[in-house]
Design an enzyme around this catalytic site. Sequence first.
Site, PDB file in Angstrom:
ATOM      1  CG  HIS A  49      -2.740  11.323   2.325  1.00 24.25           C
ATOM      2  ND1 HIS A  49      -3.607  11.328   1.260  1.00 24.25           N
ATOM      3  CD2 HIS A  49      -2.407  10.028   2.527  1.00 24.25           C
ATOM      4  CE1 HIS A  49      -3.795  10.093   0.840  1.00 24.25           C
ATOM      5  NE2 HIS A  49      -3.078   9.285   1.600  1.00 24.25           N
ATOM      6  CB  ALA A  78      -5.725   3.900   6.187  1.00 27.42           C
ATOM      7  CB  CYS A 111      -9.969   5.275   8.419  1.00 29.28           C
ATOM      8  SG  CYS A 111      -8.547   4.343   9.060  1.00 29.28           S
ATOM      9  NE  ARG A 171       0.614   2.773   0.744  1.00 30.99           N
ATOM     10  CZ  ARG A 171       1.583   3.663   0.910  1.00 30.99           C
ATOM     11  NH1 ARG A 171       2.490   3.502   1.863  1.00 30.99           N
ATOM     12  NH2 ARG A 171       1.651   4.727   0.133  1.00 30.99           N
TER      13      ARG A 171
HETATM   14  S1  CFN Z   1      -3.427   6.680  -0.106  1.00 31.86           S
HETATM   15 FE1  CFN Z   1      -2.259   7.122  -1.977  1.00 31.86          FE
HETATM   16  S2  CFN Z   1      -0.194   7.590  -1.732  1.00 31.86           S
HETATM   17  S3  CFN Z   1      -3.036   8.438  -3.546  1.00 31.86           S
HETATM   18 FE2  CFN Z   1      -2.390   6.569  -4.451  1.00 31.86          FE
HETATM   19  S4  CFN Z   1      -0.344   6.796  -5.104  1.00 31.86           S
HETATM   20 FE3  CFN Z   1      -3.403   4.386  -3.801  1.00 31.86          FE
HETATM   21  S5  CFN Z   1      -5.012   4.123  -2.297  1.00 31.86           S
HETATM   22 MO1  CFN Z   1      -3.578   2.337  -2.028  1.00 31.86          MO
HETATM   23  S6  CFN Z   1      -2.098   3.181  -0.528  1.00 31.86           S
HETATM   24 FE4  CFN Z   1      -1.345   3.714  -2.515  1.00 31.86          FE
HETATM   25 FE5  CFN Z   1      -0.323   5.938  -3.131  1.00 31.86          FE
HETATM   26 FE6  CFN Z   1      -0.863   8.362  -3.651  1.00 31.86          FE
HETATM   27 FE7  CFN Z   1      -3.237   4.891  -1.328  1.00 31.86          FE
HETATM   28  S7  CFN Z   1       0.817   4.091  -2.816  1.00 31.86           S
HETATM   29  S8  CFN Z   1      -2.344   2.515  -3.959  1.00 31.86           S
HETATM   30  S9  CFN Z   1      -3.760   5.463  -5.722  1.00 31.86           S
HETATM   31  N1  CFN Z   1      -2.162   5.430  -2.872  1.00 31.86           N
END
Ligand code: CFN
Length: 535
Positions: free
Chosen positions: A190, A58, A55, A89
């Site tokens: 984000h 998150a 969401c 995380r």
């Molecule tokens: S929201 Fe992002 S911030 S997009 Fe990526 S590399 Fe994943 S879903 Mo989990 S939390 Fe994580 Fe990053 Fe960018 Fe999320 S560190 S693994 S692929 N991720």
Amino acid sequence: MAITEKGMEDLLATYPDTVKKNRKKHLLIKNSAEACQQIEANTRTIPGIISQRGCCFAGCKGVVVGPIKDMVHIVHGPVGCAYYSWGTRRNKARADDTTPKENIYSTLCFTTDMQEPDIVFGGEKKLSRMIDEVVEMFHPRAITISATCPVGLIGDDIGAVARAAQERHGIQVLAFNCEGYKGVSQSAGHHIANNNIMEHVIGKGTQRKPGDYVINILGEYNIGGDGWEIERILKDIGYTVNGIMTGDSSYVDIRNLHLADLNLVQCHRSINYIAEMMETKYGMPWLKVNFIGVDATCKTLRELARCFNDEALIGRTEEVIARELAIVEPVIEHYRKILNGKTAFGFVGGSRSHHYQHLLRDLGMEMIVAGYEFAHRDDYEGRQVIPTIKSDADSRNIPELHLKPDEELYQDAHVYLNLTKEKFEEIKKNVPLGHYEGMNPDMKDGEVIIDDINHYEFEELVRKLKPDLILTGVRDKYIAHKLGVPSRQLHSYDYTGPYAGFNGAMTFAREVANAVTTPAWKLVTAPWEDGKSKE
Ligand code: CFN
């Protein structure tokens, strides 16, 4: 094992017509004969379908804001939102020159724990009291407040509470209206986090870290220590890492982010907004990088050195690469013997499914299905690489030196610092123009690209394609195991890591080889082997 258009039709045949029509747009079989295959992305998940997405809360608190180690992050909402986003995380943090141990709050969980009376009568007073308590007990440098769904529904004005607290205590208190229901996935979070940090934190500091090549790393969250491994390599070459957004980062460093020479962008999806806003506001160029995979890391380091156009730096880069490869290559070679020719299925958030294709290829493996939970079209379709010039600090404001691409859509710039225009023209001749970097361009014909996969499609694709390994999330990991296929969890790396850089590649190779060869999988009967299930 591959899937045909007919196979894909069969997969979708179970759906009602409207669902079928919708999902069809989120599935592609790579076909290089089509110039630019388009995929639908970043649209609302069909209600009732079990999505792997998260969401808005998150994406904001969990992903971008949470890892800032010296701020207290308050979750304004019921305890569950705070508890389940606490520590899961694995974004690691440690004390450093700017942040002593007592200013690090990463292991703690702060929440207003809203109860029924707060929902009925409002939770602003409770939030305000909590801030006072936090300041008295922890003396943080700054505080964030992240809103969860009920806060938006009852209309608590967290911005007003933050402003009043800021005046009362003389420290910055940032309010994020990142209620979980906003947008279609964590991607909205984000963006909300990027906007607020850009407007209120970046640019407020005055201290650039000393060094000749001062860079920031954006979109690196230090999951399992990835950021530390990347920093190790960069520092060895001679770079100064001015700040990281936001893995193991501090509020103090983020205030000074604008004082670096160049932004590296590792995860484009989560932080592209800040990279672009910093380019507009401060004239700071950015370079899209990938530190996942041995070849990818070498390529990134070389491109980075070329940006600074400095012979000493280019030489030192080659020295470090040679030193690291001498250690890494024999190890990778060893595991390649075990893994060569094996296939993988990768479905992760918004950037890793692409980044890990490079690391898998180092190991002789191929990702035959790749997908994202919440990426946008540019993450799939790629961005055109156009060399761009930034000749020196003064030239940042001279538009003709910043050569703009002709076409606006999905274009990216490879930047060069400290160049004369002549030198730039020379380099430009050697750079392939119009080359696209992204998931689709990197995939081979017949491979599957899928957006916002659901439980049914996941199972069906595994049954049909029988990959040797599945790179999953926290929940679908267990679907993989029940199907008798080993998995590595690519969000928090289960309990391990780092996977980035040179040391990370060795760890990943060992763990993937162990996962694929473990005898346990021979004891599980996959559903397509028991003779009962279809196919
Ligand atoms: S929201 Fe992002 S911030 S997009 Fe990526 S590399 Fe994943 S879903 Mo989990 S939390 Fe994580 Fe990053 Fe960018 Fe999320 S560190 S693994 S692929 N991720």
